[in-house]
Design a protein around this motif. Structure first.
Motif, PDB file in Angstrom:
ATOM      1  N   PHE A  84      -2.794   0.940   3.807  1.00 22.23           N
ATOM      2  CA  PHE A  84      -2.681   2.383   3.656  1.00 22.23           C
ATOM      3  C   PHE A  84      -2.784   2.754   2.182  1.00 22.23           C
ATOM      4  N   LEU A  85      -2.030   2.015   1.355  1.00 22.89           N
ATOM      5  CA  LEU A  85      -2.072   2.293  -0.082  1.00 22.89           C
ATOM      6  C   LEU A  85      -3.473   2.060  -0.633  1.00 22.89           C
ATOM      7  N   GLY A  94       4.635 -10.669  13.687  1.00 24.17           N
ATOM      8  CA  GLY A  94       4.262  -9.259  13.597  1.00 24.17           C
ATOM      9  C   GLY A  94       4.763  -8.579  12.335  1.00 24.17           C
ATOM     10  N   TRP A 140       3.651  -4.375  19.004  1.00 23.63           N
ATOM     11  CA  TRP A 140       3.609  -5.810  19.296  1.00 23.63           C
ATOM     12  C   TRP A 140       4.732  -6.556  18.606  1.00 23.63           C
ATOM     13  N   THR A 141       5.229  -6.004  17.483  1.00 22.13           N
ATOM     14  CA  THR A 141       6.305  -6.692  16.789  1.00 22.13           C
ATOM     15  C   THR A 141       7.650  -6.431  17.459  1.00 22.13           C
ATOM     16  N   VAL A 144       4.205   5.205   0.655  1.00 24.06           N
ATOM     17  CA  VAL A 144       2.955   5.835   1.077  1.00 24.06           C
ATOM     18  C   VAL A 144       2.980   7.351   0.886  1.00 24.06           C
ATOM     19  N   VAL A 182      10.764  -2.213   6.689  1.00 24.42           N
ATOM     20  CA  VAL A 182       9.361  -1.991   6.328  1.00 24.42           C
ATOM     21  C   VAL A 182       8.992  -0.522   6.493  1.00 24.42           C
ATOM     22  N   ILE A 224       1.220  -1.328   5.304  1.00 24.97           N
ATOM     23  CA  ILE A 224       1.540  -0.542   4.100  1.00 24.97           C
ATOM     24  C   ILE A 224       0.479  -0.767   3.030  1.00 24.97           C
ATOM     25  N   GLY A 246       4.903 -12.212  18.986  1.00 26.02           N
ATOM     26  CA  GLY A 246       4.634 -11.004  18.211  1.00 26.02           C
ATOM     27  C   GLY A 246       5.823 -10.595  17.360  1.00 26.02           C
ATOM     28  N   SER A 247       7.023 -10.802  17.916  1.00 29.73           N
ATOM     29  CA  SER A 247       8.211 -10.387  17.173  1.00 29.73           C
ATOM     30  C   SER A 247       8.442 -11.277  15.962  1.00 29.73           C
ATOM     31  N   ALA A 277      -7.920   7.317   6.795  1.00 28.35           N
ATOM     32  CA  ALA A 277      -6.461   7.312   6.641  1.00 28.35           C
ATOM     33  C   ALA A 277      -5.788   7.773   7.933  1.00 28.35           C
ATOM     34  N   VAL A 335      -5.119   4.999  10.339  1.00 29.14           N
ATOM     35  CA  VAL A 335      -4.179   3.934  10.023  1.00 29.14           C
ATOM     36  C   VAL A 335      -2.936   4.053  10.895  1.00 29.14           C
ATOM     37  N   TRP A 336      -2.641   5.290  11.336  1.00 31.88           N
ATOM     38  CA  TRP A 336      -1.475   5.454  12.220  1.00 31.88           C
ATOM     39  C   TRP A 336      -1.633   4.640  13.492  1.00 31.88           C
ATOM     40  N   LEU A 337      -2.858   4.508  13.963  1.00 33.31           N
ATOM     41  CA  LEU A 337      -3.084   3.711  15.170  1.00 33.31           C
ATOM     42  C   LEU A 337      -2.690   2.252  14.922  1.00 33.31           C
ATOM     43  N   ILE A 338      -3.065   1.758  13.739  1.00 33.90           N
ATOM     44  CA  ILE A 338      -2.695   0.387  13.395  1.00 33.90           C
ATOM     45  C   ILE A 338      -1.173   0.239  13.413  1.00 33.90           C
ATOM     46  N   PHE A 339      -0.489   1.244  12.860  1.00 34.04           N
ATOM     47  CA  PHE A 339       0.974   1.167  12.866  1.00 34.04           C
ATOM     48  C   PHE A 339       1.520   1.159  14.285  1.00 34.04           C
ATOM     49  N   ALA A 343       7.594   1.921   3.691  1.00 36.20           N
ATOM     50  CA  ALA A 343       6.342   2.651   3.901  1.00 36.20           C
ATOM     51  C   ALA A 343       6.521   4.116   3.549  1.00 36.20           C
ATOM     52  N   LEU A 378       0.082   0.033  16.991  1.00 37.28           N
ATOM     53  CA  LEU A 378      -0.173  -1.287  17.586  1.00 37.28           C
ATOM     54  C   LEU A 378       0.806  -2.320  17.038  1.00 37.28           C
ATOM     55  N   VAL A 379       0.939  -2.324  15.702  1.00 37.96           N
ATOM     56  CA  VAL A 379       1.735  -3.383  15.083  1.00 37.96           C
ATOM     57  C   VAL A 379       3.216  -3.228  15.420  1.00 37.96           C
TER      58      VAL A 379
END
Ligand code: HDD
Ligand code: HEM
Ligand code: HEM
Lengths: 347, 476
Positions: free
Chosen positions: B119-120, B108, A71-72, A315, A307, B116, B104-105, A58, A61-65, A311, A67-68
């Motif tokens: 994580f859940l 993404g 990039w977004t 979460v 989002v 999310i 990406g924008s 768990a 998972v912050w690392l994934i956030f 979250a 990155l995402v």
């Protein structure tokens, strides 16, 4: 505050959470690596296992956030960072794979030799992963990542004094944080010997990390004046807060007082991260790309914020439920229930 | 940035293209590995809950035991899935910085939503494993339900991102090729979602179903024919047997949609060289520039499949210049045929089970049934990988269909051959270790039953803490 700034705030928040939770996780691996093979070392390793077992995934998972969201919302910066810093990032990924699988498998390996191998892999990658991530951050902070596809130098961008120092700083910070957490874990586990063991290590790690941080500031002064000016300008209050928290932890540990050490240690790390944010504001990539210019279209930014809101709403209660459940059975006094408590998450 | 200046783009492409082959190979390999674990992550919790439900409803100790074991297996595969998934997230930048930098924008957002769900999923699977001893029966059961829902949500988000690559929409490009405006809802609900997402979710359920059933089938073939094994075979196999015929219908819908929306992909997978009517369907064979060789021809069927009439016109590869056609047409054609063929065989296996159950309330007695079930797991994985080959290789040369070429997406960094080789070695070790660990767990369970078995994470996992008398007397 503009929308891009708000999203940058979200990004920074995720990065802070990763630095604290993930960092403590790496640190725990660091101590496991250097615990030695004696009886005491075995016990120290068992405590580390116990502490991070439930949360190691768990936490990441912050690392994934990070990155995402990067990039977004800031695709241009993401693309620049990932292509120029291909080498240290690939090494960090290697570390992540080895670390995750090393940890996942070491307990199930039946033969001692296999288990030791898995443990060694876990420990080593706990050292290397944050180091390479630190060099990445150092490269960004010192302005060595230009916009474009692999536009920066593949090697010198991260193989330089400020970046290497930042890498060392990351390793030190994780070791320090986790030692502070482990002191409390040892107390909860009712092991005064390990409490002293990790207290000494927390003190040592605190001093070494502080020294690296000071050296880092001086190196940045010579190498990346912009960040230095920021840290001693807009970021100064936060740097002072960080130093005060850090000294507070040392003083408390010295007196054997544990209450408050964990929040203060987290505060020390969080403050320096936000101090860095203040120092490089309004830049995303110092002096080449500003937050405004690197940000995605409005529709995307709004979506990211929505989002993020969802979250938080979804979460956090779930996490709270998990921790509450763990606490409760802990109080029931079930021996192995204690293993459910996620101490490394700073409950 | 570089995309703004045509000349520069050509130059970077030239320099970058040396990385194209290893980058594609690495992406394909790591995705192909992750997807197997992803299927287990999506569908295994559902099987586990079915067993749990039966256990509670009928007071069935065998079913409860299965649920308990499966939750531990899920913990292991979930951990490996998380590690390999993290690698993929990095690869979007390490291998395809131009793609992610430009789009990406747009796509993404879907990955942010995915975050999310994962994580859940991670939290609730921990609660569920932890809850075995600490929550009452039904309360415990309900903590597993969010895991199933989160798995579906996660699969939706990722596959919708892939669907967007196939049918991009919901954004505006400025004069210099950068994205200037994004409409998230249009991105999320792009036209390929209605068939890709259900197809993948069904694939996850049928792969997991056949795979788990095949493990118990092997056990039964080795003589372990107790109720535990029969139930362990029956539950997943029933789920898979229900999913497979539906998958056939969804796949057929997908095929028709592809013929409409991505006609060149369709032409490549059916090896249709020229646009014409009354097109022959070829089963198997090798695709050459003059059509299929060494195949079983069925006149008119291809046209019929596209629109229920042999008179339907099918668009051929000649509708676009050679540089816009997908590579490896034989591979595409065979992959497609293999997917469909395996689907038909699996439907047959399900029907066999259904028939026996209908007549005798029991699984078929024949050893051949067990043998077939034993290979069905691997067969369904082959179908899964074939499907992805059709989707991804068939989309080439585009990474974003008709908008961005893969060669323009790749990194300018050198060293991808190196990382690809490392990935091959690393994942091979990872795969072997995972299988060995699962086998060790099974053997241990057979010997001593499921205790508080050591799973890599989730509460209840770690060894008991050194809580009680720490042996510190001597070290003082
Ligand atoms: C276990 C697996 C499995 C089985 C039995 C089938 N498929 Fe499939 N197929 C997949 C697993 C899969 C997949 C791996 O999950 C894909 C890749 C992308 C996707 O959405 O699903 C896929 C993609 C895919 C595509 C390409 C979609 C695209 O490019 O967007 C088509 C046309 C079909 N399938 C058609 C079929 C047909 C006609 C089937 C049966 C008669 C069939 N599939 C059975
Ligand atoms: C997990 C199942 C998947 C498998 C097995 C798979 C397979 C592949 C293959 C074989 C390629 C190489 C194609 C070629 O170069 O000829 C590829 C490329 C790629 N895939 Fe997928 N894919 C999967 C899912 C996805 C998803 C969900 C996404 C994104 C949302 C994605 C994004 C990409 C990208 C960015 C490339 C590189 C560009 C390209 O070659 O088009 N893939 N994948
Ligand atoms: C069709 C394709 C995919 C499906 C259905 C899928 C599904 C899953 C599932 C269910 C998990 C949870 C772990 C597990 O249960 O094994 C997972 C983990 C993960 N996946 Fe995938 N995945 C797919 C492709 C991808 C792609 C293309 C990416 C790249 C961005 C990705 C990124 C991740 C990440 C980052 C994790 C780790 C999350 C965590 O730490 O909990 N996945 N994936």
């Amino acid at each position: 505050m503009s929308t891009p700034d708000a999203v940058a705030g979200v990004l920074w928040l995720c990065a802070t959470l990763y630095a604290v939770f993930g960092g403590a996780d790496f640190g725990a691996g660091f101590w496991a690596l250097f615990a030695g093979s004696g009886e005491r070392g075995e016990r120290a390793r068992a405590l580390v296992d116990w502490a991070i077992g439930p949360v190691w995934e768990a936490n990441h998972v912050w690392l994934i956030f990070v990155l995402v969201v990067l990039w977004t919302a800031f695709s241009v910066a993401f693309s620049a960072i990932m292509s120029t810093l291909f080498i240290p990032l690939s090494l960090a990924v290697l570390g992540i794979v080895l670390r995750g699988s090393g940890f996942a498998f070491h307990k199930m390996a039946r033969r001692l030799r296999n288990r030791q191998l898995a443990e060694r892999i876990f420990g080593l990658s706990s050292l290397l992963t944050p180091f390479f991530m630190g060099t990445v951050v150092g490269a960004i902070a010192s302005g060595r990542v230009p916009v474009g596809n692999a536009a920066g130098d593949a090697v010198t961008s991260w193989l330089n004094v400020p970046s290497l120092l930042t890498g060392a700083l990351f390793v030190g910070t994780g070791a320090y944080l986790s030692a502070v957490f482990l002191v409390s874990d040892a107390r909860r586990a009712g092991d005064p010997d390990l409490e002293r063991y990790f207290s000494a290590r927390a003190l040592g790690a605190g001093l070494v990390t502080g020294a690296i941080a000071l050296a880092g500031i001086l190196v940045y002064r010579a190498d990346a004046r912009f960040i230095y000016d920021g840290l001693t300008g807009e970021g100064l209050p936060l740097v002072i807060v960080s130093a005060a928290c850090g000294l507070g932890v040392l003083a408390l540990l010295w007196r054997g007082e544990l209450r408050g050490t964990r929040p203060l240690a987290v505060g020390a790390v969080a403050a320096v991260i936000w101090g860095w944010a203040a120092a490089q504001y309004p830049y995303l990539l110092p002096q080449t790309l500003e937050i405004e210019d690197g940000a995605a279209a409005e529709g995307t930014l709004t979506a990211v914020l929505i989002v993020f809101g969802i979250a938080v709403v979804m979460v956090l209660p779930a996490l709270g439920f998990l921790y509450a459940l763990a606490q409760r059975s802990m109080l029931d006094g079930e021996a192995e229930a204690a293993s459910a408590l996620p101490p490394a998450a700073g409950d | 940035m570089a995309t703004g200046i045509p000349l520069l783009t050509d130059l970077t492409t030239l320099a970058a293209s040396s990385q194209l082959t290893p980058a594609r190979s690495q992406m394909a390999f790591t995705l192909g590995f992750h997807i197997i674990l992803a299927c287990l992550g999506v569908a295994f919790p559902a099987m586990m809950l079915i067993a749990n439900y039966l256990g509670l409803r009928r007071n069935d100790a065998d079913a409860m035991e299965l649920a308990r074991r499966w939750s531990k297996v899920t913990a292991v595969t979930f951990a490996v899935g998380a590690v390999t998934g993290t690698v993929l997230s990095f690869e979007f930048g390490l291998l395809w910085p131009e793609f992610t930098g430009r789009f990406g924008s747009v796509f993404g957002i879907l990955f942010a939503i995915e975050g999310i769900f994962f994580f859940l999923e991670a939290i609730f699977i921990a609660i569920y494993i932890f809850g075995w001893k600490r929550l009452s029966g039904w309360a415990h059961f309900w903590t597993g339900v969010p895991v199933v829902i989160a798995g579906l949500g996660g699969a939706f988000s990722v596959v919708a991102a892939n669907a967007w690559m196939n049918q991009p929409q919901g954004f505006t490009l400025g004069a210099d090729g950068t994205v200037t405006d994004v409409e998230p809802l249009k991105v999320i609900f792009n036209p390929a979602v209605p068939y890709e997402v259900p197809h993948m979710i069904l694939a996850a359920y049928l792969v997991t179903g056949f795979l788990v059933a095949s493990v118990y089938a092997v056990g039964m073939l080795r003589g372990r024919r107790d109720r535990h094994h029969r139930l362990g075979l029956l539950i997943p196999l029933t789920v898979a047997a229900i999913a497979t015929p539906i998958q056939f219908v969804v796949g057929d819908t997908a095929t028709r949609a592809i013929a409409d929306d991505q006609p060149v992909k369709f032409a490549a997978m059916e090896c249709v060289q020229t646009t014409h009517r009354d097109v022959t369907e070829y089963l198997g064979g090798i695709c050459t520039s003059d059509g299929v060789e060494g195949a079983i021809p069925i006149p008119g069927l291809n046209s019929f499949l596209v629109d229920y009439s042999t008179d339907t016109q099918v668009i051929g590869l000649d509708s676009v210049p050679p540089r816009d056609r997908p590579p490896a047409n034989t591979l595409l054609h065979l992959a497609f045929d293999a997917m469909v063929g395996i689907c038909v065989l699996l439907i047959g296996l399900g029907a066999w089970l259904g028939l026996a159950w209908w007549r005798r309330r029991d699984i078929p007695r024949s050893r051949w049934f067990l043998r077939a079930t034993a290979v069905s797991g691997v067969a369904s994985i082959v179908a899964l990988e074939c499907g992805w080959i059709v989707t991804e290789v068939g989309r080439q040369p585009w990474v974003v269909y008709e908008i961005m070429r893969t060669e323009d997406a790749v990194t300018g960094a050198s060293g991808v051959w190196f990382t690809f080789s490392a990935a091959l070695a690393l994942y091979a070790a990872l795969g072997v270790a995972t299988v060995l660990i699962l086998r060790t767990m099974a053997r241990r369970w057979r010997a001593e039953g499921v205790g508080e078995a050591d799973v890599p994470y989730g509460p209840g996992a770690p060894a008991p803490p050194p809580a009680t008398p720490p042996a510190d007397g001597g070290s003082r």
